[in-house]
Design a protein around this motif. Structure first.
Motif, PDB file in Angstrom:
ATOM      1  N   ALA A 530       0.777  -0.941   0.142  1.00 33.27           N
ATOM      2  CA  ALA A 530       0.048   0.645  -0.037  1.00 33.27           C
ATOM      3  C   ALA A 530       0.807   1.407   0.120  1.00 33.27           C
ATOM      4  O   ALA A 530       2.190   1.442  -0.296  1.00 33.27           O
ATOM      5  CB  ALA A 530      -0.713   0.105   1.494  1.00 33.27           C
ATOM      6  N   GLY A 531       0.221   1.976  -0.384  1.00 31.75           N
ATOM      7  CA  GLY A 531       0.953   3.252  -0.599  1.00 31.75           C
ATOM      8  C   GLY A 531       1.174   4.433   0.812  1.00 31.75           C
ATOM      9  O   GLY A 531      -0.328   3.742   2.305  1.00 31.75           O
ATOM     10  N   GLN A 532       2.335   5.275   1.052  1.00 32.01           N
ATOM     11  CA  GLN A 532       1.696   6.530   1.827  1.00 32.01           C
ATOM     12  C   GLN A 532       0.614   6.763   2.481  1.00 32.01           C
ATOM     13  O   GLN A 532      -0.207   7.012   3.780  1.00 32.01           O
ATOM     14  CB  GLN A 532       2.710   6.841   2.137  1.00 32.01           C
ATOM     15  CG  GLN A 532       2.356   7.895   3.521  1.00 32.01           C
ATOM     16  CD  GLN A 532       2.789   7.048   4.841  1.00 32.01           C
ATOM     17  OE1 GLN A 532       4.182   6.611   4.886  1.00 32.01           O
ATOM     18  NE2 GLN A 532       2.681   6.853   5.569  1.00 32.01           N
ATOM     19  N   SER A 563       4.801   0.146  -0.330  1.00 27.93           N
ATOM     20  CA  SER A 563       5.066   1.340  -1.666  1.00 27.93           C
ATOM     21  C   SER A 563       4.782   2.283  -2.079  1.00 27.93           C
ATOM     22  O   SER A 563       4.234   2.637  -1.731  1.00 27.93           O
ATOM     23  CB  SER A 563       4.558   0.585  -2.620  1.00 27.93           C
ATOM     24  OG  SER A 563       3.054   0.224  -2.449  1.00 27.93           O
ATOM     25  N   ILE A 564       6.277   3.105  -3.178  1.00 29.68           N
ATOM     26  CA  ILE A 564       6.276   4.778  -3.307  1.00 29.68           C
ATOM     27  C   ILE A 564       5.175   4.029  -4.312  1.00 29.68           C
ATOM     28  O   ILE A 564       5.429   4.715  -5.417  1.00 29.68           O
ATOM     29  CB  ILE A 564       7.621   4.768  -3.494  1.00 29.68           C
ATOM     30  CG1 ILE A 564       8.802   4.773  -2.557  1.00 29.68           C
ATOM     31  CG2 ILE A 564       7.443   6.096  -4.148  1.00 29.68           C
ATOM     32  CD1 ILE A 564      10.042   4.673  -2.195  1.00 29.68           C
ATOM     33  N   VAL A 572      -3.827   3.748  -2.772  1.00 33.46           N
ATOM     34  CA  VAL A 572      -3.678   2.700  -3.999  1.00 33.46           C
ATOM     35  C   VAL A 572      -3.137   1.530  -2.716  1.00 33.46           C
ATOM     36  O   VAL A 572      -2.133   2.006  -2.160  1.00 33.46           O
ATOM     37  CB  VAL A 572      -2.208   2.433  -5.011  1.00 33.46           C
ATOM     38  CG1 VAL A 572      -2.449   1.608  -5.921  1.00 33.46           C
ATOM     39  CG2 VAL A 572      -2.675   4.282  -5.558  1.00 33.46           C
ATOM     40  N   ILE A 573      -3.538   0.532  -2.729  1.00 32.12           N
ATOM     41  CA  ILE A 573      -3.562  -0.675  -2.379  1.00 32.12           C
ATOM     42  C   ILE A 573      -2.953  -1.598  -3.513  1.00 32.12           C
ATOM     43  O   ILE A 573      -4.343  -2.140  -4.441  1.00 32.12           O
ATOM     44  CB  ILE A 573      -4.205  -1.304  -2.086  1.00 32.12           C
ATOM     45  CG1 ILE A 573      -3.569  -2.214  -0.778  1.00 32.12           C
ATOM     46  CG2 ILE A 573      -5.373  -0.746  -2.129  1.00 32.12           C
ATOM     47  CD1 ILE A 573      -4.674  -2.141   0.753  1.00 32.12           C
ATOM     48  N   SER A 574      -2.230  -2.517  -3.540  1.00 24.90           N
ATOM     49  CA  SER A 574      -1.650  -3.280  -4.430  1.00 24.90           C
ATOM     50  C   SER A 574      -2.071  -4.619  -4.818  1.00 24.90           C
ATOM     51  O   SER A 574      -0.272  -5.004  -3.317  1.00 24.90           O
ATOM     52  CB  SER A 574      -0.681  -2.355  -5.549  1.00 24.90           C
ATOM     53  OG  SER A 574      -0.559  -0.831  -5.884  1.00 24.90           O
ATOM     54  N   THR A 575      -2.237  -5.228  -5.542  1.00 22.24           N
ATOM     55  CA  THR A 575      -1.501  -6.755  -5.283  1.00 22.24           C
ATOM     56  C   THR A 575      -1.357  -8.047  -6.092  1.00 22.24           C
ATOM     57  O   THR A 575      -1.545  -6.502  -7.169  1.00 22.24           O
ATOM     58  CB  THR A 575      -2.668  -7.762  -4.678  1.00 22.24           C
ATOM     59  OG1 THR A 575      -2.681  -8.545  -4.424  1.00 22.24           O
ATOM     60  CG2 THR A 575      -3.789  -7.072  -5.663  1.00 22.24           C
ATOM     61  N   ARG A 711       5.947  12.144   1.906  1.00 19.80           N
ATOM     62  CA  ARG A 711       4.872  11.699   3.347  1.00 19.80           C
ATOM     63  C   ARG A 711       3.433  12.381   3.275  1.00 19.80           C
ATOM     64  O   ARG A 711       2.573  11.346   2.870  1.00 19.80           O
ATOM     65  CB  ARG A 711       5.490  11.322   5.588  1.00 19.80           C
ATOM     66  CG  ARG A 711       4.643  10.408   5.606  1.00 19.80           C
ATOM     67  CD  ARG A 711       5.518  10.703   7.068  1.00 19.80           C
ATOM     68  NE  ARG A 711       6.629   9.477   7.043  1.00 19.80           N
ATOM     69  CZ  ARG A 711       7.650  10.087   7.648  1.00 19.80           C
ATOM     70  NH1 ARG A 711       8.002  11.863   7.524  1.00 19.80           N
ATOM     71  NH2 ARG A 711       9.050   9.713   7.243  1.00 19.80           N
ATOM     72  N   SER A 712       3.974  13.653   3.809  1.00 15.72           N
ATOM     73  CA  SER A 712       2.613  14.326   3.593  1.00 15.72           C
ATOM     74  C   SER A 712       1.860  15.048   2.193  1.00 15.72           C
ATOM     75  O   SER A 712       1.032  14.963   2.354  1.00 15.72           O
ATOM     76  CB  SER A 712       3.198  15.740   4.159  1.00 15.72           C
ATOM     77  OG  SER A 712       3.952  16.196   2.881  1.00 15.72           O
ATOM     78  N   SER A 713       2.430  13.967   0.753  1.00  9.04           N
ATOM     79  CA  SER A 713       2.047  14.031   0.257  1.00  9.04           C
ATOM     80  C   SER A 713       1.027  13.118  -0.635  1.00  9.04           C
ATOM     81  O   SER A 713       1.210  12.592  -1.542  1.00  9.04           O
ATOM     82  CB  SER A 713       2.447  14.774  -1.160  1.00  9.04           C
ATOM     83  OG  SER A 713       4.212  13.711  -1.343  1.00  9.04           O
ATOM     84  N   GLY A 714       1.536  12.191   0.331  1.00 11.75           N
ATOM     85  CA  GLY A 714       1.677  10.656  -0.268  1.00 11.75           C
ATOM     86  C   GLY A 714       1.924   9.365  -0.641  1.00 11.75           C
ATOM     87  O   GLY A 714       1.993   8.693  -0.619  1.00 11.75           O
TER      88      GLY A 714
END
Length: 763
Positions: A530-532, A563-564, A572-575, A711-714
């Motif tokens: 997953a993304g931040q 993930s970045i 975003v969540i990726s699988t 981190r603040s931008s996601g």
């Protein structure tokens, strides 16, 4: 007053170079702060203007055709509604380009979320095939009013009547379909509907979304778009540029203030006799303070006014977004106040730092206390005090006296030496931070795979082309290294307050190369990265399980890595494709071989697909940050100027203090060349200490600042990159050698002074 002005004029003639550097540094600092303010306004005001003038909706709900949107009438907290409107998802082609769009059946008269026309005119019943395009979509299609667009796969065409701005999420070829306002007759096969909600309290957006989803049912919700997401996308990289400029501008202002403070303090120590004479002939302490204060306020005022005048007259002519930002900012209501307030604030800050040093000048007694150069009967000249034990041992080991005494001169007075090193290290530290930002952006360009962009192309296949044929078509291109099939769907988060992007890329046999900053890759069933932005949204961490809803079906995934993610604000969540229930590929991420021209490869694949492939280049976030390189270069120049001022101050103070020991140094047999070497060594040691401190502190500070911004931008932490070691070594070497070279000429002149001048200076 005449005596004060004559003293100031005499001092200016003596220190012309220093005065010029102070003025130029102030110009650079104020320009940085004004540009930062303009970029902030450029990032925020256009979207807010469109939102307010169009009376935009705070929430847009994209639903299935079966959704009973009439249930939302009278929902608490909803001021008014836009729609519902029937929608049809299709693809438009124009001038050889294509774009995924949403045709929205729109009435002729709107009261909520009415787009602002930029060119052409609004929908006209006399033209049943006429449409209005959102401005970003129009630029992507190279379309203008009067052009004819074709619906892909059909013989149908539409005519562009106008181009308009909207406060809704803008077109993105990888994430967001373009918006097309069309009469109901154009939307012939609707496959969904949309409704906009304008809220009485925008802060209750999450609660309003939750209630709306509960009333309608999660199964009919396709996507939720909020005003916060649209604003963040519209601000984009301009806000980041403004933050960077503002940060470096404030840092440079502090460094300049400390440099001015150090310059005045050093000058006071070198002019104790002159100040005492001024007091002896009748100058009061207030008049002495006023001499230094007014002189440096005049320098700061001249620099600030010059910066404001340059911004006002030439700012809009700057190339790229900087010029656009200033042109827009100059049309805002508070522009004139800001143009005065920022330079005034900079002048006041410099005046405050100047006043503290000038106050010390007012306390100088009318009869100065002589400073002996030999204390305690020591036979060796004591530049700055008694030699330390290591220095005496070094002399006993036949280390050249110039090196020993130079080191002793630089660090004998601990408090003063630490203060000098700290003042010189601050601009060097900020230069290291600027170089780190430059290196990080260069890494985005040179190694996109390490920041979550391993694929260079995104390919969408037509319905008539199955998975096997598409892969075979892509594999035939010799420059294609790999093609990863994938699916991207919108999923409702727990609590049903927002939608996220759920992606399935790659398979168990050919996993997608995600860029991981934490944890491990997703290998097993139900594992994901997953993304931040998603971790922050759901308040979860790596190792947690999350539940989401896709088409009224639950999907439970185990987050095993972070993930970045540069898209969708990191939400975003990726699988793998195998994990998803709906795993028929709808797109392909294409990784090219190193050195391949991306545009040429996209053209070849488009031609090979014979109209059946929609190929887009993957947007690199570094493309929008290219102006940051120019910003970094300008910041480095301003900081180097401030460092030069501080260095000249240090050299001047070292030379003046060495004059008191000149007779003793000559008496023990040191030649003028050796005496010069003492000053050069002292300056070089001070510069070396400042370089080491600036590099040691600047590198971790740059990592922290860049990762915090990520981190603040996601995007997430882990994107910061330090400058190459060789570059830091060259930077440090140039700073030390430059300092030593600058000190050589004044040190040589001082070492060759006449005996009478030396006695006068020591008196």
């Amino acid at each position: 007053m005449r005596a004060t002005l004559r003293w100031a004029h005499s001092d200016l003639r003596t220190h012309r170079g220093e005065a010029l550097f102070l003025v130029l540094a102030t110009v650079g600092i104020v320009l940085s702060l004004l540009l930062a303010t303009a970029l902030f306004g450029y990032a925020t005001n256009p979207w807010e203007r469109v939102f307010e003038q169009s009376r935009g909706a705070h929430v847009w709900l994209h639903t299935a055709r079966s959704a009973q949107l009439s249930k939302l009438t009278g929902l608490g907290g909803v001021e008014s509604e836009a729609g519902p409107y029937a929608t049809e998802t299709t693809t438009l082609t124009s001038h050889g380009t294509r774009a995924a769009v949403e045709l929205r059946a729109t009435p002729q008269h709107l009261t909520i979320a009415r787009p602002l026309l930029l060119s052409g005119h609004w929908l006209d019943p006399a033209n049943p095939d006429g449409v209005v395009l959102e401005s970003h979509l129009a630029r992507a299609l190279l379309a203008e009013p009067g052009d004819t667009l074709t619906l892909l796969g059909t013989a149908r065409t539409v005519t562009v009547l106008g181009i308009a701005d909207s406060a809704e999420p803008r077109y993105d070829p990888d994430e967001q379909p373009g918006l097309v306002w069309a009469p109901p007759s154009v939307v012939r096969t609707p496959n969904g509907q949309v409704i906009g909600l304008r809220l009485t309290n925008p802060d209750d957006t999450d609660y309003a979304v939750q209630r709306a989803v509960t009333v309608l049912g999660a199964g009919v919700i396709g996507e939720v778009a909020t005003w916060q997401q649209a604003r963040a996308e519209a601000q984009g990289d301009n806000r980041l540029l403004g933050q960077v400029l503002g940060l470096f501008g404030l840092g440079a202002l502090i460094a300049a203030g400390l440099a001015v403070h150090g310059a005045i303090t050093t000058r006071i120590r070198g002019h104790l006799r002159d100040i005492s004479i001024l007091k002896a002939i009748g100058f009061t302490p207030d008049q002495v303070v006023r001499v230094f204060l007014l002189q440096h306020i005049a320098y700061a005022l001249l620099g600030a006014v010059t910066a404001a005048a340059l911004t006002r007259s030439l700012g809009s002519r700057l190339p790229g977004r900087l010029g656009d930002a200033i042109a827009l900012w100059q049309g805002l209501p508070g522009h004139a106040v800001t143009l005065v307030a920022i330079p005034a604030g900079a002048v006041l800050f410099i005046a405050a730092t100047t006043g503290l040093a000038a106050w010390r000048a007012g306390r100088v007694p009318p009869v100065p206390t002589p400073l002996p150069s030999v204390r305690g009967g020591a036979a060796t000249p004591l530049v700055g005090g008694r030699l330390s034990a290591p220095a005496r041992r070094a002399l006993g080991l036949r280390v050249p006296p110039a090196l020993v005494l130079g080191w002793h001169t630089a660090f004998a007075r601990r408090t003063r030496s630490l203060t000098t090193v700290a003042r010189l290290a601050l601009p060097l530290l900020l230069i290291v931070v600027a170089m780190s930002a430059w290196t990080t952006i260069s890494r985005f360009h040179s190694e996109p795979g390490r920041i979550g962009l391993p694929a260079a192309l995104t390919v969408h296949a037509d319905a008539g082309l199955d998975d096997r044929d598409t892969r075979a078509l892509l594999a035939r291109d010799p420059q294609v290294a790999a093609a990863y099939p994938g699916v991207e769907v919108a999923a409702l988060v727990p609590g049903q307050t927002a939608t996220i992007a759920l992606r399935g890329f790659g398979t168990a046999r050919a996993p997608y190369p995600y860029a991981l900053a934490e944890g491990r890759p997703a290998r097993g069933a139900d594992e994901a990265v997953a993304g931040q932005g998603l971790l922050d949204l759901l308040d979860v961490r790596v190792g947690d399980w999350v539940r989401m809803t896709v088409s009224n079906q639950p999907q439970i995934l185990h987050i095993v890595g972070r993930s970045i993610e540069t898209e969708n604000a990191g939400r975003v969540i990726s699988t793998s494709l195998d994990t998803l229930r709906e795993n028929d590929p709808t797109l392909y991420q294409v990784r090219l071989r190193p050195g391949t021209d991306v545009r040429q490869a996209a053209g070849r694949l488009t031609a090979a697909g014979d109209g059946r492939l929609d190929v887009h280049t993957v947007t690199n976030p570094a493309d929008g940050l290219s102006p940051l390189r120019g910003v970094a270069a300008g910041v480095i120049a301003v900081l180097a100027l401030i460092g030069l001022i501080e260095l000249l101050t240090t050299i001047g103070g070292t030379v003046r203090e060495g004059e008191r020991d000149l007779l003793a140094l000559k008496a023990i047999g040191l030649s003028p060349r050796q005496i010069t070497a003492i000053t050069v060594t002292a300056t070089g040691c001070t510069a070396l200490a400042a370089v080491l401190a600036g590099t040691a502190l600047g590198t971790p500070l740059a990592h922290w600042l860049i990762n915090t911004q990520g981190r603040s931008s996601g995007i997430g932490a882990g994107i910061a990159q330090s400058p190459p070691f060789l570059l830091l070594l060259l930077f440090g070497t140039a700073a030390v050698l430059g300092a030593a070279t600058l000190s050589a000429l004044p040190a040589t002149r001082a070492a060759r002074r006449r005996l009478a001048d030396t006695l006068s200076a020591a008196a």
